[in-house]
Design a protein around this motif. Structure first.
Motif, PDB file in Angstrom:
ATOM      1  N   ARG A   4      34.237  26.273  30.620  1.00  0.00           N
ATOM      2  CA  ARG A   4      33.485  26.056  31.844  1.00  0.00           C
ATOM      3  C   ARG A   4      33.456  24.592  32.248  1.00  0.00           C
ATOM      4  NH1 ARG A   4      27.843  28.755  33.541  1.00  0.00           N
ATOM      5  NH2 ARG A   4      27.843  27.959  35.649  1.00  0.00           N
ATOM      6  N   TRP A   5      33.278  23.679  31.291  1.00  0.00           N
ATOM      7  CA  TRP A   5      33.066  22.281  31.635  1.00  0.00           C
ATOM      8  C   TRP A   5      34.320  21.427  31.557  1.00  0.00           C
ATOM      9  CZ3 TRP A   5      29.204  21.973  34.534  1.00  0.00           C
ATOM     10  CH2 TRP A   5      28.097  22.794  34.329  1.00  0.00           C
ATOM     11  N   ILE A  66      29.123  30.477  44.106  1.00  0.00           N
ATOM     12  CA  ILE A  66      27.986  29.668  43.672  1.00  0.00           C
ATOM     13  C   ILE A  66      28.391  28.729  42.538  1.00  0.00           C
ATOM     14  CG2 ILE A  66      27.053  31.348  42.033  1.00  0.00           C
ATOM     15  CD1 ILE A  66      24.947  29.213  44.368  1.00  0.00           C
ATOM     16  N   ARG A  67      29.258  29.189  41.647  1.00  0.00           N
ATOM     17  CA  ARG A  67      29.756  28.317  40.580  1.00  0.00           C
ATOM     18  C   ARG A  67      30.710  27.271  41.127  1.00  0.00           C
ATOM     19  NH1 ARG A  67      32.110  31.093  35.431  1.00  0.00           N
ATOM     20  NH2 ARG A  67      32.807  28.946  35.150  1.00  0.00           N
ATOM     21  N   VAL A  69      30.629  25.836  44.082  1.00  0.00           N
ATOM     22  CA  VAL A  69      29.836  24.789  44.726  1.00  0.00           C
ATOM     23  C   VAL A  69      29.144  23.917  43.681  1.00  0.00           C
ATOM     24  CG1 VAL A  69      27.833  24.371  46.212  1.00  0.00           C
ATOM     25  CG2 VAL A  69      29.517  26.103  46.847  1.00  0.00           C
ATOM     26  N   GLY A  70      28.533  24.547  42.691  1.00  0.00           N
ATOM     27  CA  GLY A  70      27.818  23.778  41.678  1.00  0.00           C
ATOM     28  C   GLY A  70      28.719  22.922  40.813  1.00  0.00           C
ATOM     29  N   GLU A  71      29.782  23.515  40.317  1.00  0.00           N
ATOM     30  CA  GLU A  71      30.636  22.787  39.381  1.00  0.00           C
ATOM     31  C   GLU A  71      31.509  21.748  40.068  1.00  0.00           C
ATOM     32  OE1 GLU A  71      32.580  25.666  36.881  1.00  0.00           O
ATOM     33  OE2 GLU A  71      30.662  26.531  36.277  1.00  0.00           O
ATOM     34  N   GLY A  73      30.741  20.367  42.898  1.00  0.00           N
ATOM     35  CA  GLY A  73      29.780  19.356  43.355  1.00  0.00           C
ATOM     36  C   GLY A  73      29.440  18.381  42.245  1.00  0.00           C
ATOM     37  N   LEU A  74      29.225  18.903  41.048  1.00  0.00           N
ATOM     38  CA  LEU A  74      28.950  18.045  39.898  1.00  0.00           C
ATOM     39  C   LEU A  74      30.146  17.146  39.583  1.00  0.00           C
ATOM     40  CD1 LEU A  74      27.030  17.279  37.573  1.00  0.00           C
ATOM     41  CD2 LEU A  74      28.117  19.090  36.246  1.00  0.00           C
TER      42      LEU A  74
END
Length: 154
Positions: A4-5, A66-67, A69-71, A73-74
């Protein structure tokens, strides 16, 4: 966790590398000419936005929106902070030598053009129907559009 990261870190590193390359080009090629420095800096920001188009397209195919945008964006915020706070050292100056206003302008330009690139990439993805949600709906329709089984006579 790594699955994921790791992509988030790679995207942030890639965007930071684009910024570092632009700063090296400014340092070597532009010298003291302010017009050349600004031109190269703007092209570097457009390059960051252009890098975000295929990244958003690729990422949007794999995971729900949603993931994305979040990931992403981060990743953009991390790359932006690296570019604004560490990037100036590549150019031979400190991050706050030209004032805090310049730091904030760089931050918002980087963030804005990255967001525009990501929106363009995601727009292309959704228009072509290749995003995660469209593919889920397509599989659902294909699965439920089949004719029901006939009753067996005995």
């Amino acid at each position: 966790m790594k699955e994921r990261w790791l992509p988030v870190g790679l995207v942030a590193a890639g965007l930071f590398v684009v910024n570092v390359i632009a700063r090296l080009v400014v340092r070597v090629g532009a010298g003291d000419d302010d017009a050349k420095q600004i031109t190269i800096g703007l092209w570097a920001l457009f390059a960051v936005g252009a890098v975000m188009i295929p990244v958003a397209f690729w990422y949007g195919r794999r995971v729900p929106m949603i993931r994305v945008v979040g990931e992403l964006g981060l990743a953009v915020v991390i790359a932006c902070l690296l570019a604004v706070l560490i990037g100036p050292f590549v150019s031979g100056v400190g991050p706050f030598e030209n004032g805090v206003g310049l730091v904030f302008r760089q931050f918002f330009y980087f963030l804005g053009l990255s967001a525009i690139g990501a929106v363009i990439g995601l727009g292309i993805l959704m228009t072509t129907g290749l995003d995660y949600k469209s593919q889920s709906w397509k599989r659902y329709i294909e699965r439920n559009d089949t004719k029901p089984r006939k009753a067996v006579r005995r």
